[in-house]
Design an enzyme around this catalytic site. Structure first.
Site, PDB file in Angstrom:
ATOM      1  N   LYS A 234       0.885  -1.185   0.000  1.00  0.00           N
ATOM      2  CA  LYS A 234       0.000   0.000   0.000  1.00  0.00           C
ATOM      3  C   LYS A 234       0.913   1.223   0.000  1.00  0.00           C
ATOM      4  CE  LYS A 234      -2.208   3.147   1.849  1.00  0.00           C
ATOM      5  NZ  LYS A 234      -1.744   4.452   1.362  1.00  0.00           N
ATOM      6  N   GLU A 310       9.376   1.713  10.905  1.00  0.00           N
ATOM      7  CA  GLU A 310      10.501   2.631  10.638  1.00  0.00           C
ATOM      8  C   GLU A 310       9.881   4.012  10.591  1.00  0.00           C
ATOM      9  OE1 GLU A 310      13.435   1.371  10.502  1.00  0.00           O
ATOM     10  OE2 GLU A 310      12.886  -0.722  10.192  1.00  0.00           O
ATOM     11  N   CYS A 345      13.835  10.894   6.604  1.00  0.00           N
ATOM     12  CA  CYS A 345      13.636  10.497   8.006  1.00  0.00           C
ATOM     13  C   CYS A 345      14.860  10.816   8.854  1.00  0.00           C
ATOM     14  CB  CYS A 345      13.313   9.009   8.079  1.00  0.00           C
ATOM     15  SG  CYS A 345      14.521   8.001   7.207  1.00  0.00           S
ATOM     16  N   GLU A 445       9.589  16.667  14.276  1.00  0.00           N
ATOM     17  CA  GLU A 445      10.090  16.381  12.930  1.00  0.00           C
ATOM     18  C   GLU A 445       9.376  17.308  11.947  1.00  0.00           C
ATOM     19  OE1 GLU A 445       8.872  12.740  10.964  1.00  0.00           O
ATOM     20  OE2 GLU A 445      10.908  12.420  10.247  1.00  0.00           O
TER      21      GLU A 445
HETATM   22  P1  NAD Z   1       2.427   8.666   7.141  1.00  0.00           P
HETATM   23  O1  NAD Z   1       2.625   8.019   8.451  1.00  0.00           O
HETATM   24  O2  NAD Z   1       1.455   9.758   7.023  1.00  0.00           O
HETATM   25  O3  NAD Z   1       2.016   7.585   6.030  1.00  0.00           O
HETATM   26  C1  NAD Z   1       2.782   6.421   5.821  1.00  0.00           C
HETATM   27  C2  NAD Z   1       1.901   5.370   5.187  1.00  0.00           C
HETATM   28  O4  NAD Z   1       0.900   5.000   6.138  1.00  0.00           O
HETATM   29  C3  NAD Z   1       1.159   5.838   3.944  1.00  0.00           C
HETATM   30  O5  NAD Z   1       1.087   4.793   3.005  1.00  0.00           O
HETATM   31  C4  NAD Z   1      -0.228   6.151   4.467  1.00  0.00           C
HETATM   32  O6  NAD Z   1      -1.245   6.043   3.493  1.00  0.00           O
HETATM   33  C5  NAD Z   1      -0.381   5.082   5.527  1.00  0.00           C
HETATM   34  N1  NAD Z   1      -1.378   5.397   6.556  1.00  0.00           N
HETATM   35  C6  NAD Z   1      -1.801   6.614   6.971  1.00  0.00           C
HETATM   36  N2  NAD Z   1      -2.741   6.477   7.932  1.00  0.00           N
HETATM   37  C7  NAD Z   1      -2.907   5.145   8.140  1.00  0.00           C
HETATM   38  C8  NAD Z   1      -3.712   4.375   9.009  1.00  0.00           C
HETATM   39  N3  NAD Z   1      -4.572   4.943   9.851  1.00  0.00           N
HETATM   40  N4  NAD Z   1      -3.586   3.028   8.969  1.00  0.00           N
HETATM   41  C9  NAD Z   1      -2.714   2.425   8.129  1.00  0.00           C
HETATM   42  N5  NAD Z   1      -1.935   3.124   7.255  1.00  0.00           N
HETATM   43  C10 NAD Z   1      -2.023   4.461   7.262  1.00  0.00           C
HETATM   44  O7  NAD Z   1       3.892   9.110   6.670  1.00  0.00           O
HETATM   45  P2  NAD Z   1       4.285   9.920   5.377  1.00  0.00           P
HETATM   46  O8  NAD Z   1       3.840  11.322   5.564  1.00  0.00           O
HETATM   47  O9  NAD Z   1       3.849   9.185   4.163  1.00  0.00           O
HETATM   48  O10 NAD Z   1       5.880   9.815   5.423  1.00  0.00           O
HETATM   49  C11 NAD Z   1       6.673  10.634   6.182  1.00  0.00           C
HETATM   50  C12 NAD Z   1       7.107   9.954   7.455  1.00  0.00           C
HETATM   51  O11 NAD Z   1       7.794   8.746   7.147  1.00  0.00           O
HETATM   52  C13 NAD Z   1       8.099  10.783   8.246  1.00  0.00           C
HETATM   53  O12 NAD Z   1       7.768  10.745   9.600  1.00  0.00           O
HETATM   54  C14 NAD Z   1       9.433  10.075   7.992  1.00  0.00           C
HETATM   55  O13 NAD Z   1      10.395  10.286   8.991  1.00  0.00           O
HETATM   56  C15 NAD Z   1       8.994   8.663   7.910  1.00  0.00           C
HETATM   57  N6  NAD Z   1      10.007   7.850   7.218  1.00  0.00           N
HETATM   58  C16 NAD Z   1      10.796   7.014   7.975  1.00  0.00           C
HETATM   59  C17 NAD Z   1      11.796   6.259   7.352  1.00  0.00           C
HETATM   60  C18 NAD Z   1      12.696   5.333   8.130  1.00  0.00           C
HETATM   61  O14 NAD Z   1      13.423   4.550   7.517  1.00  0.00           O
HETATM   62  N7  NAD Z   1      12.710   5.385   9.449  1.00  0.00           N
HETATM   63  C19 NAD Z   1      11.972   6.372   5.971  1.00  0.00           C
HETATM   64  C20 NAD Z   1      11.149   7.237   5.249  1.00  0.00           C
HETATM   65  C21 NAD Z   1      10.165   7.966   5.892  1.00  0.00           C
END
Ligand code: NAD
Length: 542
Positions: A234, A310, A345, A445
């Site tokens: 997803k 992550e 991240c 962040e």
């Molecule tokens: P997000 O948490 O908003 O979304 C991540 C994913 O989760 C998306 O596919 C989204 O559709 C899904 N999602 C959202 N709500 C959900 C729910 N209620 N249930 C299940 N899935 C749901 O994050 P984002 O804005 O897409 O990405 C940015 C974040 O990702 C930042 O916090 C960044 O630090 C983190 N990130 C971490 C790493 C790592 O390796 N640690 C790498 C890349 C990004």
């Protein structure tokens, strides 16, 4: 400047020239997404802005789900609009899936898993599929680059030089691990015989973010597939399109239908349904802390599926007074926060600078920043900084900048939407000095190009500030003193500590966080093991 994104340090020899993967594309192939001929890597690297715009006009967007080897619309027929963040215009419509679609994708993945068509394929054959797949990813570099760049605004050459080859390398690495996983025979009494099998988990759901759409999906999907699981991916709703191409190419590589499925849609609909699903065995999640916590709750509310997370970071970069080469440290600091628009991240957003060289560091940082990251059209190969992913993200980042000013930090440069780029979701590279670690811009962040400088007096004070955070993803320290380096590496609470560099690494490097940065590890052999489970077989010999 070498590409150095997300802990994969790719040494291409030179940043813009033909890299090792240039040789991989040996012939033109049909672009099955758009029906166009795709280009050789050496020709891709010659494209100027007009050339990329021309290619962008030709590409078509596949936003439907991919279930059991076929593209299908959401059962409800619902879609959502995908906006290009550089232009603000609607570029495509994407399937808005719900629980029904998730059920269909999980059922296809379960059926494929049970059939053994993938999980019981001879290891060497599974390896060969993934090797071919890695090669196909490189061969489709231009399409992947366009899809992610148009979806989320990343500079096109970052895709060509880093994300695409890094993603191919991820599949190659995990393919290499497939026949390195053994069971075990244990010591028992003569009347007994025990052996331990290591088996795949079943159906793995990969939920991924938008900041490195292709690469984050690769980090999640590759170990899951390599271990013999089937997958439902997803992708983030902000960056749906590269996932469709990924799934389609898996079939082209010889992967069986139903093994790699994609469900498009919104997080709180499709993502939630997947995380709550009773027939998913593991969620491999990358995203925000907020959603990571929800996914853990959903697992508890449903079938106690395994969850690896992550999540975010607030990475400290500690510059000691004896940093071996201040110019190099400044360069890495600038790249560490402004690369990928700061939407990283492990973005080095907290710059902890020994107060003895504080003023000189700032002066050099400002000087370097004037030319290093200039916002522009992400389709222009000369552009080093694109727009943020959405207008909402832009407003969120600008909100943090306001907060920084209100709480008393000094804005040194940036802090606004760059001139003549108002149509897109741009924010100029921004630097705050005089920051205290209790200020919002040091604690939360931001996920944008905003750096916060904090002075310190001693190593102990620097480590205390570094650790005073809910996050613990990564850190760096710049020093000539070997004891200082090792003490910092030991005492900083982070999954990765870089010494005299930033963002170096390769596929062997475990990638993941301490504290609320998450509980999993990406890349590395350990990740492969996390996609398997042990089974103990006890035989009574009599
Ligand atoms: P997000 O948490 O908003 O979304 C991540 C994913 O989760 C998306 O596919 C989204 O559709 C899904 N999602 C959202 N709500 C959900 C729910 N209620 N249930 C299940 N899935 C749901 O994050 P984002 O804005 O897409 O990405 C940015 C974040 O990702 C930042 O916090 C960044 O630090 C983190 N990130 C971490 C790493 C790592 O390796 N640690 C790498 C890349 C990004």
């Amino acid at each position: 400047m070498k590409p150095h994104l997300r802990g994969i340090w790719l040494d291409f020899g030179d940043w813009t020239g033909a890299g090792p993967f240039a040789k991989i594309v040996s012939q033109s192939r049909q672009n099955r997404m758009g029906g166009e001929n795709i280009m050789l890597m050496e020709d891709i690297k010659k494209l100027d802005r007009n050339g990329w715009v021309e290619q962008a006009r030709k590409i078509s967007f596949e936003g439907r789900n991919f279930i059991n080897g076929e593209f299908v619309p959401a059962k409800s027929g619902k879609t959502f609009e995908k906006i290009n963040p550089a232009s603000g215009e609607v570029m495509a419509t994407v399937s808005r899936s719900d629980g029904e679609d998730v059920n269909a994708a999980v059922a296809a993945a379960r059926k494929a898993f049970k059939s053994g068509v993938w999980s019981r394929m001879a290891p060497r054959d599974r390896m060969n599929v993934l090797y071919r797949y890695a090669k196909l990813i490189n061969e489709h570099a231009m399409e992947f680059a366009l899809l992610d760049t148009l979806d989320m605004g990343k500079p096109i050459m970052d895709m060509i030089n880093s994300d695409v080859p890094g993603s191919a390398l991820t599949f190659q690495y995990f393919a290499e691990t497939i026949d390195k996983i053994d069971g075990q025979v244990t010591n028992t009494a003569a009347s007994e015989f025990q052996y331990i099998l290591r088996q795949p988990l079943g159906v793995v759901a990969c939920i991924t973010p938008w900041n490195y759409p292709l690469m984050m999906a690769a980090w999640k999907v590759a170990p899951a597939l390599a271990a013999g699981n089937t997958v439902v991916l997803k992708p983030a709703e902000q960056s749906p399109h590269s996932a469709s191409l990924m799934a389609k190419l898996f079939i082209e590589a010889g992967g069986p239908a139903g093994v790699f499925n994609v469900v498009q849609g919104l997080g709180h609909e499709a993502g939630k349904a997947l995380a709550l699903h009773m027939d998913v065995d593991k969620i491999a999640f990358t995203g925000s802390v907020e959603v990571g916590k929800l996914v853990l709750v959903y697992a508890g509310q449903s079938n106690m599926k395994r969850v690896t997370t992550e999540c975010g970071g607030k990475t400290p970069q500690i510059i000691m007074a004896d940093a071996p080469d201040l110019d190099r440290a400044v360069s890495y600091a600038v790249n560490g926060i402004y690369g990928n628009q700061g939407e990283v991240c492990n973005a080095g957003s907290r710059l902890l600078v020994d107060q003895k060289l504080h003023d000189e560091f700032i002066q050099r940082f400002i000087e370097k920043s004037k030319t290093a990251f200039l916002p522009g059209d992400p389709l222009d190969p000369a552009t080093t900084m694109g727009p943020l992913v959405t207008r909402e993200q832009q407003q969120r980042v600008l909100g943090y900048i306001e907060k920084g000013k209100q709480e008393g930090a000094k804005l040194e440069f940036g802090g606004a939407v760059p001139e003549k780029l108002e149509q897109g979701a741009y924010v100029a590279p921004t630097l705050f000095t005089g920051v205290k670690n209790e200020m919002t811009i040091a604690r939360e962040e931001i996920f944008g190009p905003v750096a916060a400088v904090m002075p310190f007096r001693t190593l102990e004070e620097a480590i205390e500030i570094a650790n005073d955070s809910i996050y613990g993803l990564a850190a760096s320290i710049w020093t000539k003193d070997i004891s200082t380096a090792h003490k910092a590496a030991r005492d900083i609470d982070a999954g990765v500590v870089w010494v005299n560099c930033f963002d170096h690494g390769d596929m062997t490097q475990p990638w993941g966080g301490f504290k609320q940065s998450g509980n999993g590890r990406d890349k590395c052999f350990e990740t492969m093991l996390h996609h398997t489970q042990t089974k103990s077989v006890w035989v009574h010999l009599g």
